[in-house]
Design a protein around this motif. Sequence first.
Motif, mmCIF file in Angstrom:
data_model
loop_
_atom_site.group_PDB
_atom_site.id
_atom_site.type_symbol
_atom_site.label_atom_id
_atom_site.label_comp_id
_atom_site.label_asym_id
_atom_site.label_seq_id
_atom_site.Cartn_x
_atom_site.Cartn_y
_atom_site.Cartn_z
ATOM 1 N N GLY A 213 74.866 -33.418 24.283
ATOM 2 C CA GLY A 213 73.602 -34.132 24.185
ATOM 3 C C GLY A 213 72.707 -33.747 23.031
ATOM 4 N N GLY A 214 73.164 -32.881 22.137
ATOM 5 C CA GLY A 214 72.351 -32.508 20.985
ATOM 6 C C GLY A 214 72.613 -33.423 19.805
ATOM 7 N N THR A 215 72.276 -32.948 18.638
ATOM 8 C CA THR A 215 72.552 -33.693 17.415
ATOM 9 C C THR A 215 72.687 -32.719 16.253
ATOM 10 O OG1 THR A 215 71.794 -35.478 15.940
ATOM 11 C CG2 THR A 215 70.105 -34.050 16.865
ATOM 12 N N GLY A 216 73.555 -33.041 15.304
ATOM 13 C CA GLY A 216 73.630 -32.254 14.090
ATOM 14 C C GLY A 216 74.913 -31.460 13.899
ATOM 15 N N TYR A 217 74.963 -30.805 12.754
ATOM 16 C CA TYR A 217 76.123 -30.014 12.304
ATOM 17 C C TYR A 217 75.806 -28.524 12.376
ATOM 18 C CZ TYR A 217 79.116 -27.588 8.977
ATOM 19 O OH TYR A 217 79.966 -26.696 8.385
#
Length: 227
Positions: free
Chosen positions: A84-88
């Motif tokens: 449910g997060g976002t990004g690298y």
Amino acid sequence: MAIIIIDPGHGGSDSGGTGNGLVEKNLTYTIAAKVQSYLLTYYQSADARVTRWSDTYVSLDQRCQIANNANADFFLSIHINAGGGTGYEDYIYSGLSSTGPTAQKRDIFHNAVVPVLQKYGLKDRGKKKADFYVLRKTNMDAILTEAAFIDTTFDANLMKNETFLNDLSAAYARGVATILGLKPVQPPSSPIYDIIVGGFSEADVDDALNKIQSAFPGWYMYKKKRE
């Protein structure tokens, strides 16, 4: 010749994360194949190999053995995040110093990826540490990447974008090449030809690819199903 082991996370019965119509094991293999192709095509003295050639299960221990038995110079494990997060984000083994040689190489790799994150508006979650098995049990410098969240719509849409996958894979390859001091390949002065070595059954094809790779390190090889 610099030996680079590229490890597509999961595979076979281990699907990894899923979401938005995507399956992690398929994405990691796609990215790994692209990274291998970029390294073999565009950089001198790059012997880039993958830990699996197809949708097969390879244990964590087997992945480490492949790298250790090859006396590899670098190990890159490719994953897609979930939760449910976002990004690298990228990782080194938690038992290593934050300023040591492996961390410094990870800094170089991370910096190569940042322009792609900025181009596509993907959050940079930073450089991290973890006690991942493949980071702990490999004998060489090793990095594990988590490229976006498969269960977040924005990130998943990027993973469905072939241009994004190409840019990300090229950045991975560029980071590895910078770490190992690989020089760009000079443009060929004559045409490049494909050589077809034979046809194999599904049961034999992966073994054949591995044997050919061992005999001719640095060659770019792939399998294509006969129509």
